[in-house]
Structures are given as structure tokens and as C-alpha cells.
Enzyme design. Structure first.
Site, PDB file in Angstrom:
ATOM      1  N   GLY A  94     -13.416  97.569  65.417  1.00  8.13           N
ATOM      2  CA  GLY A  94     -13.254  96.204  65.908  1.00  8.13           C
ATOM      3  C   GLY A  94     -14.287  95.252  65.348  1.00  8.13           C
ATOM      4  N   PHE A  95     -15.467  95.785  64.998  1.00  8.86           N
ATOM      5  CA  PHE A  95     -16.486  94.920  64.383  1.00  8.86           C
ATOM      6  C   PHE A  95     -16.169  94.746  62.902  1.00  8.86           C
ATOM      7  CE2 PHE A  95     -20.344  94.236  61.940  1.00  8.86           C
ATOM      8  CZ  PHE A  95     -20.857  93.107  62.553  1.00  8.86           C
ATOM      9  N   ASP A  96     -16.156  95.845  62.178  1.00  5.34           N
ATOM     10  CA  ASP A  96     -15.865  95.803  60.745  1.00  5.34           C
ATOM     11  C   ASP A  96     -14.411  96.232  60.537  1.00  5.34           C
ATOM     12  OD1 ASP A  96     -15.972  95.680  58.026  1.00  5.34           O
ATOM     13  OD2 ASP A  96     -17.282  97.418  57.763  1.00  5.34           O
ATOM     14  N   ASN A 142     -10.999  90.056  74.021  1.00  4.76           N
ATOM     15  CA  ASN A 142     -10.390  89.746  72.729  1.00  4.76           C
ATOM     16  C   ASN A 142      -8.901  90.044  72.751  1.00  4.76           C
ATOM     17  OD1 ASN A 142      -9.404  91.871  70.535  1.00  4.76           O
ATOM     18  ND2 ASN A 142     -10.912  92.928  71.858  1.00  4.76           N
ATOM     19  N   PHE A 146      -4.841  93.329  65.932  1.00  8.10           N
ATOM     20  CA  PHE A 146      -4.831  94.073  64.670  1.00  8.10           C
ATOM     21  C   PHE A 146      -4.753  93.144  63.455  1.00  8.10           C
ATOM     22  CE2 PHE A 146      -2.869  98.326  66.399  1.00  8.10           C
ATOM     23  CZ  PHE A 146      -4.061  98.611  67.032  1.00  8.10           C
ATOM     24  N   ASN A 173     -10.072 103.836  61.697  1.00  8.77           N
ATOM     25  CA  ASN A 173      -9.215 103.655  62.859  1.00  8.77           C
ATOM     26  C   ASN A 173      -7.887 103.051  62.394  1.00  8.77           C
ATOM     27  OD1 ASN A 173      -8.076 102.099  65.194  1.00  8.77           O
ATOM     28  ND2 ASN A 173      -9.854 102.929  66.258  1.00  8.77           N
ATOM     29  N   SER A 207      -4.686  99.818  72.102  1.00  5.39           N
ATOM     30  CA  SER A 207      -5.018  98.391  72.144  1.00  5.39           C
ATOM     31  C   SER A 207      -3.988  97.663  73.005  1.00  5.39           C
ATOM     32  CB  SER A 207      -5.014  97.793  70.734  1.00  5.39           C
ATOM     33  OG  SER A 207      -5.078  96.379  70.799  1.00  5.39           O
ATOM     34  N   PRO A 208      -4.441  96.739  73.857  1.00  5.11           N
ATOM     35  CA  PRO A 208      -3.491  95.988  74.693  1.00  5.11           C
ATOM     36  C   PRO A 208      -2.911  94.770  73.994  1.00  5.11           C
ATOM     37  CG  PRO A 208      -5.710  95.382  75.292  1.00  5.11           C
ATOM     38  CD  PRO A 208      -5.837  96.427  74.208  1.00  5.11           C
ATOM     39  N   ASN A 209      -3.280  94.558  72.721  1.00  8.22           N
ATOM     40  CA  ASN A 209      -2.959  93.294  72.065  1.00  8.22           C
ATOM     41  C   ASN A 209      -1.812  93.351  71.062  1.00  8.22           C
ATOM     42  OD1 ASN A 209      -5.153  92.025  73.450  1.00  8.22           O
ATOM     43  ND2 ASN A 209      -6.546  92.981  71.994  1.00  8.22           N
ATOM     44  N   THR A 210      -1.161  94.502  70.943  1.00  3.97           N
ATOM     45  CA  THR A 210       0.028  94.638  70.109  1.00  3.97           C
ATOM     46  C   THR A 210       1.187  95.037  71.016  1.00  3.97           C
ATOM     47  OG1 THR A 210      -1.216  95.258  68.120  1.00  3.97           O
ATOM     48  CG2 THR A 210       1.097  95.920  68.207  1.00  3.97           C
ATOM     49  N   LYS A 247      -7.331 107.678  70.336  1.00  2.00           N
ATOM     50  CA  LYS A 247      -8.070 106.725  71.163  1.00  2.00           C
ATOM     51  C   LYS A 247      -7.220 106.303  72.347  1.00  2.00           C
ATOM     52  CE  LYS A 247     -11.153 102.734  70.930  1.00  2.00           C
ATOM     53  NZ  LYS A 247     -11.894 101.834  70.042  1.00  2.00           N
ATOM     54  N   ASN A 278     -10.663 102.571  75.052  1.00  2.00           N
ATOM     55  CA  ASN A 278     -10.427 101.247  74.488  1.00  2.00           C
ATOM     56  C   ASN A 278     -10.746 100.171  75.534  1.00  2.00           C
ATOM     57  OD1 ASN A 278      -9.414  99.190  72.705  1.00  2.00           O
ATOM     58  ND2 ASN A 278      -7.994 100.687  71.846  1.00  2.00           N
ATOM     59  N   THR A 279     -10.389  98.932  75.226  1.00  2.00           N
ATOM     60  CA  THR A 279     -10.611  97.827  76.164  1.00  2.00           C
ATOM     61  C   THR A 279      -9.623  97.903  77.328  1.00  2.00           C
ATOM     62  OG1 THR A 279      -9.148  96.403  74.873  1.00  2.00           O
ATOM     63  CG2 THR A 279     -11.500  96.321  74.368  1.00  2.00           C
TER      64      THR A 279
END
Length: 386
Positions: A94-96, A142, A146, A173, A207-210, A247, A278-279
Site C-alpha cells: 500500500g505504501f510502495d 483509504n 488498487f 502483493n 481489500s474493501p475498495n474493489t 491476506k 487488511n484494513t
């Protein structure tokens, strides 16, 4: 002839500016924790959160900050899957996202670096704004979705990093494209692309964002996915084959956790370990004005949930290899996750508030706790509370 008041003021300003620059330079070189936390990071936080993120990646990519002077003590060394980690603290995915800053992150003192999530095709992610600081809660929300430069570009960067003598242990990842009609194919493709250049691989279905991504954690969907990715890993020509991690989301019910534990015990679905977690989409008693933004919450509010889930998954899987992540900002936080069953620990959100010196601080505190409890190495403490 004496100096005028204006000349005196000008000289005083020059002196103050010079002293400030000198102090800042010395503090940067020393990796002074308080300088970063009290001065530099608040200054960075004047920027929009996503712009600040880009600045941090740029700074790491070009190795603009001094290399950490902290020497990892022997007590923090740990070996798994044929790899020796100089310390068990890594940077979470998530950072890089695109593998731009791998060597710079090693300079910060991380024992390993996880890049991504990487999708097969480039995609922009969700609309902006999509990342929010919650300083009163020491947290981040956030909904990046992706955003990725795609397999081809990231592969080239990982290959380049491999030629650097300072290359750290690298995890990749893997994610799926938002519009993909075949999620399994996306993950299998990632295994094949990065299997020969990574030290480990991660299947991110949490991830909750997809849209609909987390549905891949459901029993039948997960079985089909893991059968395919495990077969893809086993077909790799490289030796040794990279360990494969799954994950997980923190918002799973206990029954769902039990189902996952049973599935990964099957030979044809047997991953090498789990990343927990994860978040979260939960909002536990938050104070910040952005608390109701949609997306995944990370940072301090996730700490206890993550540690408890590590313990649960360790028990349910009879001691699976776990990388613990969620709310780690001190050596004590990392140690709790290790004692709960995590062999390695990742950080990210705390770095946004504490800056690069936080890495050395966590390692120093962790080493002291391990030694205080009479362990000869950090590995001896793994799962001691389970």
C-alpha cells in the site's frame, strides 16, 4: 560606523535561518525521532494526504534521506523459507504500490519490503479524494482501489532492484483489475509474472475498495481460487519456489475464519502462510472529522482486532506462518503480535505520523522486550501466548 536597525534585523534573520537549516540537517542525518514527529511530519501534513504519499514515495525512490544508522541486533534475526531477515519488521503493501522505492525502504531499516497491490493491467483506481488522515485517532482511511501501473512496469522495477547490492527481501502483493471478468486468471497471471523475481507472493482478496473482491474469501470461491494459484505456484520453474500468502480481512465472522482455516489445510489449497490483517470497514469510536468516509480504516484503532485475529488464526490453523499487521506503532505492539503467533510484523499507517525514525524505534524497543523476557532470539517468542 555602526549597523543600522535594519541591518541588524537582516543579520539576525540570516543567523536564525542558518541555525534552523543546520539543526534540520543534523536532525535529518541523525534520524531524530522528535524532529520528525514534532516538526517535519506536521509540515508534510500541510499537503493533501495523497500528495504527501507521493512525496514520501519520491523521497524513498531517490534515496534522499540519510540511511538509518541503527544496527539490527542479533536477537532480532529470524530465518524462514530459506531467507534470513535481519529483523522482523517490514513495510506493508500500500505504501510502495508500484515497486518504485524498494531500495530506499531498505535504507529506512525495514527487514523486508512488500510492494503492491499490483494488477495485471494498469488502472487508475477510484476517484479522488481517496485517502484521509484521522490524526485524533492515529489512523488512516483509504479507498485507493488498487491504483496500479500494472504487471509489466512493476516487473521491470523489481528486476532492476534485484541488481542492487542493498536489495531487501521483496514480497509482491497481487490484486485483480476492477473490470476483470475472471479474478482467478488475474491472480494466476500474477503468480507466473512475479514468481521468479519475488521472495514471497501475496494473494490479496481482502481489500474493501474493489467491488466484490472480498467475496473471494467465501468458502467455495476461495477453494477455487486457491486451487488455481497453488497449482500455478507449483508449476513455476524457479527453485526454491516463493512462499504464497493469503491476506485476510479483519471483518470476517468466526465461522468464516474456521472455513478458511479448513480450506488452507487441503493439499490442493495449501498456502504457505497468512497475512493478518487488511484494513477494516468498521468504525470503532472514532473522533476525527473524516471518520465516516468510506474505505478501509487502518492504524491504531485496528491494533487489538488484528492481534486477536492473529491469535485466532494461529489456533485454527495449528500454527500457520503469519505476518501480522494492523496498528503497530511501538515495539510493544509488534511484540504482542509476535507473541500472538506472528513470525513477522508489518507497519504502514504509523509511519505517516512518526516518519522514518519510527522503524529504528520499534526495533530497539522490540529487542529490549525480547531480551527482558529471557529469549535468545525473537523467533523463540512466536506464538508464546497462543
Amino acid at each position: 560606523m555602526g549597523l543600522t536597525s535594519r541591518q541588524k534585523l537582516k543579520s539576525l534573520v540570516k543567523l536564525c535561518v542558518g541555525a534552523t537549516v543546520m539543526y534540520s540537517g543534523i536532525s535529518l542525518a541523525k534520524g531524530d525521532e522528535h524532529f520528525y514527529k514534532d516538526y517535519l511530519m506536521p509540515l508534510v501534513h500541510l499537503l493533501d494526504p495523497e500528495q504527501a504519499h507521493k512525496l514520501a514515495v519520491f523521497t524513498s525512490k531517490h534515496r534522499l534521506l540519510p540511511k538509518s544508522q541503527f544496527t539490527d541486533p542479533e536477537i532480532l534475526k529470524i530465518s524462514f523459507f530459506g531467507k534470513e531477515f535481519s529483523n522482523p519488521i517490514g513495510i506493508a503493501a500500500g505504501f510502495d504500490k508500484d515497486g518504485s522505492a524498494i531500495i530506499g525502504l531498505r535504507d529506512m531499516g525495514f527487514g523486508f519490503v512488500e510492494i503492491g497491490s499490483v494488477t495485471p493491467l494498469p488502472q487508475p483506481g477510484n476517484e479522488k479524494p481517496r485517502v484521509f488522515r484521522l490524526p485524533e485517532d492515529m489512523a488512516i482511511i483509504n479507498r485507493y482501489g488498487f491504483n496500479s501501473e500494472g504487471h509489466a512496469t512493476v516487473l521491470e522495477r523489481v528486476q532492476k532492484a534485484r541488481n542492487n547490492p542493498d536489495v531487501p527481501i521483496i514480497g509482491v502483493n497481487l490484486g485483480k483489475n476492477k473490470t476483470s471478468e475472471d479474478a482467478v486468471k488475474d491472480y494466476v497471471e500474477g503468480i507466473k509474472i512475479f514468481g521468479e523475481v519475488s521472495d514471497y507472493l501475496v494473494v490479496n482478496v481482502s481489500s474493501p475498495n474493489t467491488p466484490n473482491l472480498r467475496a473471494l474469501q467465501n468458502k467455495e470461491n476461495l477453494r477455487q481460487l486457491l486451487q488455481a494459484v497453488v497449482a500455478a505456484k507449483n508449476s513455476l520453474q524457479v527453485q526454491p519456489k516463493p512462499p504464497l500468502f493469503l491476506k485476510l480481512a479483519p471483518d470476517l465472522s468466526f465461522e468464516e475464519k474456521k472455513d478458511i482455516a479448513e480450506i488452507i489445510k487441503r493439499k490442493d489449497c495449501q498456502v504457505d502462510g497468512l497475512i493478518v490483517c487488511n484494513t477494516t470497514i468498521e468504525r470503532p469510536s472514532l473522533k476525527s472529522i473524516h471518520k465516516n468516509e468510506s474505505g478501509g480504516l487502518s492504524g491504531a484503532p485496528l491494533k487489538d482486532t488484528s492481534t486477536q485475529m492473529i491469535k485466532e488464526m494461529s489456533k485454527l490453523t495449528n500454527g500457520a506462518f503469519i505476518i501480522g499487521v494492523g496498528g503497530v506503532s511501538t515495539g510493544k505492539d509488534a511484540y504482542e503480535k509476535i507473541r500472538a503467533g506472528a513470525s513477522l510484523v508489518q507497519i504502514y499507517s504509523a509511519l505517516i505520523y512518526g516518519g522514518p525514525p519510527l522503524v529504528a524505534k520499534i526495533k530497539k524497543e522490540l529487542a529490549e522486550l525480547v531480551e527482558k523476557d529471557g529469549f535468545k532470539s525473537v523467533g523463540e517468542a512466536v506464538g508464546i501466548d497462543v
